[in-house]
Design a protein around this motif. Structure first.
Motif, mmCIF file in Angstrom:
data_model
loop_
_atom_site.group_PDB
_atom_site.id
_atom_site.type_symbol
_atom_site.label_atom_id
_atom_site.label_comp_id
_atom_site.label_asym_id
_atom_site.label_seq_id
_atom_site.Cartn_x
_atom_site.Cartn_y
_atom_site.Cartn_z
ATOM 1 N N MET A 91 -92.258 -5.735 11.310
ATOM 2 C CA MET A 91 -91.094 -6.171 12.094
ATOM 3 C C MET A 91 -91.490 -6.337 13.558
ATOM 4 O O MET A 91 -92.162 -5.471 14.116
ATOM 5 N N PRO A 92 -91.075 -7.431 14.213
ATOM 6 C CA PRO A 92 -91.342 -7.541 15.650
ATOM 7 C C PRO A 92 -90.630 -6.437 16.436
ATOM 8 O O PRO A 92 -89.421 -6.269 16.316
ATOM 9 N N VAL A 93 -91.405 -5.666 17.174
ATOM 10 C CA VAL A 93 -90.875 -4.637 18.082
ATOM 11 C C VAL A 93 -91.516 -4.909 19.435
ATOM 12 O O VAL A 93 -92.724 -4.750 19.600
ATOM 13 N N LEU A 94 -90.705 -5.343 20.396
ATOM 14 C CA LEU A 94 -91.251 -5.780 21.681
ATOM 15 C C LEU A 94 -90.988 -4.774 22.786
ATOM 16 O O LEU A 94 -89.880 -4.244 22.910
ATOM 17 N N LYS A 95 -92.043 -4.538 23.577
ATOM 18 C CA LYS A 95 -91.844 -3.895 24.868
ATOM 19 C C LYS A 95 -91.153 -4.910 25.783
ATOM 20 O O LYS A 95 -91.348 -6.114 25.637
ATOM 21 N N PRO A 96 -90.365 -4.448 26.727
ATOM 22 C CA PRO A 96 -89.587 -5.386 27.543
ATOM 23 C C PRO A 96 -90.451 -6.317 28.367
ATOM 24 O O PRO A 96 -90.056 -7.449 28.674
ATOM 25 N N ASN A 97 -91.648 -5.846 28.722
ATOM 26 C CA ASN A 97 -92.445 -6.570 29.695
ATOM 27 C C ASN A 97 -93.606 -7.352 29.092
ATOM 28 O O ASN A 97 -94.275 -8.088 29.798
ATOM 29 N N GLU A 98 -93.871 -7.207 27.786
ATOM 30 C CA GLU A 98 -95.100 -7.796 27.261
ATOM 31 C C GLU A 98 -95.082 -9.315 27.344
ATOM 32 O O GLU A 98 -96.095 -9.933 27.673
ATOM 33 N N PRO A 118 -89.531 4.256 39.849
ATOM 34 C CA PRO A 118 -90.929 4.635 40.088
ATOM 35 C C PRO A 118 -91.800 4.793 38.842
ATOM 36 O O PRO A 118 -92.956 4.340 38.856
ATOM 37 N N PRO A 119 -91.306 5.390 37.732
ATOM 38 C CA PRO A 119 -92.196 5.530 36.570
ATOM 39 C C PRO A 119 -92.721 4.202 36.018
ATOM 40 O O PRO A 119 -93.795 4.165 35.410
ATOM 41 N N THR A 120 -91.972 3.121 36.238
ATOM 42 C CA THR A 120 -92.426 1.816 35.765
ATOM 43 C C THR A 120 -93.743 1.422 36.424
ATOM 44 O O THR A 120 -94.608 0.803 35.793
ATOM 45 N N LEU A 121 -93.907 1.793 37.692
ATOM 46 C CA LEU A 121 -95.115 1.403 38.422
ATOM 47 C C LEU A 121 -96.307 2.292 38.060
ATOM 48 O O LEU A 121 -97.426 2.034 38.508
ATOM 49 N N VAL A 122 -96.059 3.314 37.232
ATOM 50 C CA VAL A 122 -97.144 4.123 36.669
ATOM 51 C C VAL A 122 -97.549 3.584 35.302
ATOM 52 O O VAL A 122 -98.726 3.393 35.004
ATOM 53 N N SER A 123 -96.547 3.305 34.468
ATOM 54 C CA SER A 123 -96.826 2.947 33.070
ATOM 55 C C SER A 123 -97.186 1.483 32.873
ATOM 56 O O SER A 123 -97.934 1.142 31.948
ATOM 57 N N MET A 124 -96.668 0.600 33.727
ATOM 58 C CA MET A 124 -96.781 -0.830 33.442
ATOM 59 C C MET A 124 -98.080 -1.493 33.910
ATOM 60 O O MET A 124 -98.620 -2.339 33.184
ATOM 61 N N ALA A 174 -90.076 -6.327 37.324
ATOM 62 C CA ALA A 174 -90.501 -5.445 36.244
ATOM 63 C C ALA A 174 -89.377 -4.958 35.338
ATOM 64 O O ALA A 174 -89.652 -4.431 34.274
ATOM 65 N N GLN A 175 -88.118 -5.118 35.749
ATOM 66 C CA GLN A 175 -87.028 -4.552 34.955
ATOM 67 C C GLN A 175 -85.963 -5.601 34.664
ATOM 68 O O GLN A 175 -85.737 -6.510 35.463
ATOM 69 N N PHE A 176 -85.297 -5.413 33.541
ATOM 70 C CA PHE A 176 -84.165 -6.275 33.212
ATOM 71 C C PHE A 176 -83.085 -6.169 34.291
ATOM 72 O O PHE A 176 -82.427 -7.148 34.617
#
Length: 212
Positions: A91-98, A118-124, A174-176
């Motif tokens: 099944m397609p499971v998408l990360k928001p940013n891929e 802030p956590p987005t700028l660590v993980s992404m 980076a975010q919706f």
């Protein structure tokens, strides 16, 4: 097609619904919101096994509703989403940013990454290929402004932060929750802008068309 949308911020719901309405109005959408995910990540400062288990439970629930695909809309939980994708393949499971990352890397070598969480700028940034340079930028206090209902201040802080990214080839939002500021950031910086909702919907359409 039934698409399960899983959110960790309530602010993500309207932007992705707007993108579907414009690009794929025939899709049937289902929203799952657990805003304690983002609050707990902000408190703990890192992802852990317990957080992954929560994501797996959300993925199981979405799949049980008959979803054809799952799209997560909060960009700070990449490894947790990857675990869901493995559990529910094919099944397609998408990360928001891929999908946005795939688009951005075709547009230049130096990519500005603008976020209010802030956590987005660590993980992404590690999700980008090593062949490009990622320039992270936090719009400080913008998310707090949005949480209290002050969208004008939220947008102003994002635009102000974006000006430091004018030397980038492209700016990725980076975010919706900040996608709607794309025209303002484009005007302030003169740079091309990519957003998560539109690119995610376009990728889902291609994946599910191929599946069909």
């Amino acid at each position: 097609m039934r698409i399960a949308l899983i959110h960790a911020l309530k602010h993500s719901i309207a932007p992705i619904e707007a993108a579907f309405a414009q690009l794929w109005p025939d899709a049937t959408l289902m929203n799952l919101l657990d805003d304690s995910l983002s609050a707990d990540l902000a408190r703990d400062g890192k992802l852990n096994g317990a957080m992954t288990e929560r994501f797996l439970a959300l993925g199981d629930y979405a799949a049980a509703t008959g979803a054809d695909a799952i799209l997560f809309t909060c960009s700070a939980f990449g490894p947790c989403i990857e675990a869901v994708a493995r559990a529910h393949a094919p099944m397609p499971v998408l990360k928001p940013n891929e999908a946005m990352i795939e688009q951005a890397v075709t547009m230049g070598q130096r990519i500005g990454l603008l976020s209010t969480f802030p956590p987005t700028l660590v993980s992404m940034p590690p999700e980008f290929p090593a062949s490009v340079e990622v320039v992270p930028k936090l719009a400080e206090s913008a998310l707090t402004a949005l949480d209290r209902g002050d969208r004008a201040e939220h947008d102003r802080l994002i635009v102000a932060a974006s000006r430091s990214l004018r030397d980038c080839d492209v700016i990725a939002l980076a975010q919706f929750s900040i996608a709607a500021t794309a025209p303002l950031v484009a005007e302030a910086t003169g740079r091309p802008i990519v957003t998560t909702p539109d690119s995610a919907v376009q990728k889902l359409m291609k994946l599910l068309a191929a599946k069909a």
